[in-house]
Design a protein around this motif. Structure first.
Motif, PDB file in Angstrom:
ATOM      1  N   THR A  19       1.104  -1.195  -0.066  1.00 54.91           N
ATOM      2  CA  THR A  19      -0.182   0.019   0.100  1.00 54.91           C
ATOM      3  C   THR A  19       0.832   1.213  -0.014  1.00 54.91           C
ATOM      4  O   THR A  19       2.173   1.208  -0.216  1.00 54.91           O
ATOM      5  N   PRO A  65      -3.209  -1.950  -4.638  1.00 55.62           N
ATOM      6  CA  PRO A  65      -4.489  -1.556  -4.841  1.00 55.62           C
ATOM      7  C   PRO A  65      -4.784  -0.934  -6.469  1.00 55.62           C
ATOM      8  O   PRO A  65      -3.910  -0.823  -7.092  1.00 55.62           O
ATOM      9  N   ALA A  98      -2.209   5.359  -7.290  1.00 58.41           N
ATOM     10  CA  ALA A  98      -3.452   4.969  -6.651  1.00 58.41           C
ATOM     11  C   ALA A  98      -3.924   5.863  -5.721  1.00 58.41           C
ATOM     12  O   ALA A  98      -4.918   6.465  -5.428  1.00 58.41           O
ATOM     13  N   THR A  99      -3.089   5.943  -4.476  1.00 56.37           N
ATOM     14  CA  THR A  99      -3.474   6.276  -3.346  1.00 56.37           C
ATOM     15  C   THR A  99      -3.829   7.774  -3.317  1.00 56.37           C
ATOM     16  O   THR A  99      -4.832   8.238  -2.792  1.00 56.37           O
ATOM     17  N   LYS A 119     -11.374   3.787  -2.722  1.00 55.78           N
ATOM     18  CA  LYS A 119     -10.681   3.595  -3.828  1.00 55.78           C
ATOM     19  C   LYS A 119      -9.061   3.688  -3.313  1.00 55.78           C
ATOM     20  O   LYS A 119      -8.934   4.669  -2.582  1.00 55.78           O
ATOM     21  N   THR A 146      -6.553   2.016  -2.149  1.00 57.00           N
ATOM     22  CA  THR A 146      -5.792   1.189  -1.166  1.00 57.00           C
ATOM     23  C   THR A 146      -6.393  -0.295  -0.598  1.00 57.00           C
ATOM     24  O   THR A 146      -7.565  -0.364  -1.270  1.00 57.00           O
ATOM     25  N   ILE A 147      -5.534  -0.988   0.090  1.00 59.27           N
ATOM     26  CA  ILE A 147      -6.219  -2.206   0.363  1.00 59.27           C
ATOM     27  C   ILE A 147      -6.147  -2.184   1.901  1.00 59.27           C
ATOM     28  O   ILE A 147      -5.273  -2.155   2.707  1.00 59.27           O
ATOM     29  N   SER A 175     -12.619  -1.218   2.203  1.00 62.56           N
ATOM     30  CA  SER A 175     -12.381  -0.450   0.797  1.00 62.56           C
ATOM     31  C   SER A 175     -12.991  -1.714  -0.273  1.00 62.56           C
ATOM     32  O   SER A 175     -13.147  -2.782  -0.078  1.00 62.56           O
ATOM     33  N   ASP A 183     -10.900  -3.694  -5.093  1.00 63.28           N
ATOM     34  CA  ASP A 183     -10.157  -3.316  -6.731  1.00 63.28           C
ATOM     35  C   ASP A 183      -8.779  -3.742  -6.221  1.00 63.28           C
ATOM     36  O   ASP A 183      -7.966  -3.027  -5.775  1.00 63.28           O
ATOM     37  N   ILE A 184      -8.236  -4.879  -6.915  1.00 67.79           N
ATOM     38  CA  ILE A 184      -7.022  -5.159  -6.712  1.00 67.79           C
ATOM     39  C   ILE A 184      -6.234  -5.879  -7.886  1.00 67.79           C
ATOM     40  O   ILE A 184      -6.740  -6.483  -8.611  1.00 67.79           O
TER      41      ILE A 184
END
Ligand code: URP
Ligand code: ZN
Ligand code: ZN
Length: 467
Positions: free
Chosen positions: A12, A53, A375-376, A388, A390-391, A395, A398-399
Motif C-alpha cells: 500500500t 490497490p 493509486a492512493t 478506492k 488502498t487495500i 475498501s 479493486d486489486i
C-alpha cells in the motif's frame, strides 16, 4: 460468496507485508495470515506476486469531442484497456462545450454507461456564466463532480480568462471542490504558431518550438498566484516543465495547497521524438509537448520530493492513420500543418508497468511511493479514498496481482485500446499485470478478458484537494 487471495506481498502507500485477503461481495472483508482455503468460491495463489490497490487514473479523455477531432476510445474500449493495465478507476473529463453543465454531464453519463471499470467525472468549464458558478456548487454536492478543469491555453476554443479562473477558484473553495489547471500561456503560443506557419514551418516538430517551457512556467505561476489570492486548492495537470515545477515547489514551500501531476510520456520520452522522419513525429504531438532531459530529471526529482504527487496518463488517443475510424479520429488532419494535428496521445494501458519499471526498478522511487503516485494520492486528492486507492478492510476490492519479474515488450498490436499506435512501441519493460479484480470480480486474467461493458459503476466523489 467469498474470494481468497493467498500468500501475496501486499503493498500500500505505507505498508509492505505478506498476507491473505478475503473478499466478501464487493469489499475487502479480512486481511490475515494462514487463512484456510476451504469454503471460498475462488482461491487465487499470489505467491511471488505484488498485491496492489487497483490503479486510479485521474486524467483521461474517452469518447471526447475536441471540435474537429474526437478521441478514438469509447468508454467500453478505453476502460477495458485501462483494466489490462491495472487501472480500476478513472476520473474522465466531461466537456461543458458551452452547454449547461447538467446537460453536458447527462451526455457524459450516457456515453460512460459502457464503462468496464469504475468511472467518475471532472467537468471542463469553457463558458462560465454567473449561473454556471452557481451550478458548480450543486455539481460538487449533489452530483459528486468535485473537480473542474480550466484551460489557460487554446484561445477561442477552451481558454478562459484570469477573472473567470479567480471566480471559479473561490466557488470551488467554498464547496469542497478543486480547480484542475491546464497551465500554458495560450495567447502568446498563438502568436508563435501564427509566425511559424507564416514562415512555412508546418512539420509536427514545430508543435514543440511554439509551446516553450517558459510559457508553461508563466501560466503555472499565474494560476498559483490566483489560487493563493483565492485561498483555494489547485491541481496542475500534465506538468512537463522545470519552470512549472519550480513554481509549484516554491508555492508548496509557502504552504499553498497546490498539487500537480505528471505523465509517463514526460518521464520516459524527450523532444528528440520530434526528429523522427516524415509525419511519424505527429504521434508525439500532445500538450504540453515533450521536453528535453533536463526537464525530465527535474520531474523525477519532483516525484521523489513530493512536489509532484500523481502520475496520470492524459490518455487522449487519436489514431495515426485515418482508417479504420475516419479522419475525425486521426492525426492525419495535420499532415500539412502541425497546428491541425489533434493534440493528445494514448497511454491508458501502460502506466503501471512503465512507472514500476522506470521508477521502482530503476531505484528512482520506492514501491510504496509507486502505489502513492498511481493509486492512493489520486484517490485522496479527488475524493475517492478510502473506497478506492488502498487495500484495507472495508475498501472496494479493486486489486491487482502484479508480477514484478516478468519482462515483456510494449506493442500497440497487443493493446486493447482502439488507437493504432503506442508512444512506447518496442520498449521492453519488467513488471506485468497478471490479474485484476474490480469490486471483487476477476476481470483480467493474463490475456483473458472476463469483464464486461457496463460492468463499471459511476462513483460520485467527495471533497477534493485534501491529500
Ligand atoms: O494534448 C493533450 N493533452 N490533449 C488533451 C487535452 C488536454 O489538454 O488535456
Ligand atoms: Zn490539458
Ligand atoms: Zn488531458
Amino acid at each position: 460468496m467469498t474470494v481468497l487471495i493467498k500468500n501475496g506481498r501486499i503493498v500500500t502507500a505505507t505498508d509492505d507485508y505478506t498476507a491473505d485477503i478475503v473478499i466478501d461481495g464487493e469489499r475487502i472483508h479480512t486481511i490475515g495470515r494462514d487463512i484456510p482455503a476451504a469454503g471460498h468460491a475462488e482461491v487465487h495463489d499470489a505467491r511471488g506476486l505484488l498485491v496492489l490497490p487497483g490503479g486510479v487514473d485521474v486524467h483521461t479523455h474517452l469518447d471526447w469531442d475536441f471540435g474537429v477531432a474526437r478521441t478514438a476510445d469509447t468508454f467500453g474500449t478505453g476502460t477495458k484497456a485501462a483494466a489490462f493495465g491495472g487501472t480500476t478507476t478513472l476520473v474522465d473529463f466531461c466537456n461543458q462545450d458551452g452547454r449547461a453543465p447538467q446537460a453536458a454531464l447527462e451526455d457524459w453519463h450516457s456515453r460512460a454507461a459502457s464503462a468496464c471499470i469504475d468511472v467518475a467525472a471532472h467537468l471542463i468549464l469553457t463558458k462560465v456564466s454567473e449561473q454556471v458558478l452557481i451550478d458548480m456548487a450543486s455539481l460538487i454536492r449533489r452530483d459528486g463532480v468535485s473537480t473542474f478543469k480550466l484551460f489557460m491555453a487554446y484561445p477561442g476554443v477552451l481558454m478562459v480568462d484570469d477573472a473567470t479562473i479567480f471566480k471559479a477558484l473561490r466557488v470551488a473553495r467554498d464547496n469542497g471542490g478543486m480547480i484542475c489547471m491546464h497551465a500554458e500561456n495560450g495567447p502568446v503560443i498563438q502568436v508563435l504558431i501564427e509566425e511559424a506557419i507564416a514562415a512555412g514551418h508546418t512539420a509536427p516538430k514545430y508543435h514543440e518550438t511554439t509551446r516553450p517551457s517558459l510559457l508553461e512556467g508563466e501560466a503555472t505561476q499565474r494560476a498559483i498566484t490566483l489560487s493563493e489570492l483565492a485561498e483555494a486548492p489547485l491541481y496542475i495537470v500534465h506538468l512537463s516543465a522545470a519552470e512549472a515545477l519550480a513554481a509549484v515547489t516554491a508555492a508548496r514551500d509557502r504552504g499553498v495547497p497546490v498539487h500537480a501531476e505528471t505523465c509517463p510520456h514526460y518521464l520516459f520520452l524527450t523532444k528528440e521524438e520530434y526528429e523522427r522522419p516524415g509525419f511519424e513525429s505527429a504521434k508525439f504531438v500532445m500538450t504540453p509537448p515533450l521536453r528535453d532531459r533536463h526537464h525530465q530529471s527535474m520531474l523525477w526529482r519532483g516525484l521523489s520530493t513530493n512536489d509532484l504527487q500523481v502520475v496520470s496518463t492524459d490518455h487522449c488517443p487519436f489514431c495515426f492513420n485515418e482508417q479504420p475510424l475516419g479522419m475525425k479520429y486521426s492525426k492525419q488532419q495535420g499532415v500539412n500543418n502541425f497546428n491541425k494535428i489533434p493534440n493528445g496521445a494514448p497511454g491508458i494501458e501502460t502506466r503501471l508497468p512503465l512507472v514500476y519499471d522506470g521508477g521502482v526498478r530503476a531505484n528512482r522511487i520506492s514501491l510504496n511511493r509507486f502505489v502513492q503516485l498511481t493509486a492512493t494520492t489520486p484517490a485522496k486528492l479527488f475524493g475517492l479514498f478510502p473506497k478506492k486507492g488502498t487495500i484495507a478492510v472495508g475498501s472496494d476490492a479493486d486489486i491487482v496481482l502484479f508480477d514484478p519479474n516478468e519482462q515483456w515488450t510494449i506493442r500497440a498490436a497487443a493493446h486493447h485500446s482502439r488507437v493504432d499506435y503506442s508512444l512506447f512501441e518496442g520498449r521492453s519493460v519488467t513488471g506485468r499485470v497478471k490479474k485484476v479484480f474490480l469490486r471483487g470480480g476477476l476481470i483480467v486474467e493474463g490475456d483473458r478478458w472476463l469483464g464486461r461493458e457496463g460492468g463499471g459503476n459511476y462513483v460520485p466523489r467527495g471533497q477534493a484537494g485534501r491529500a
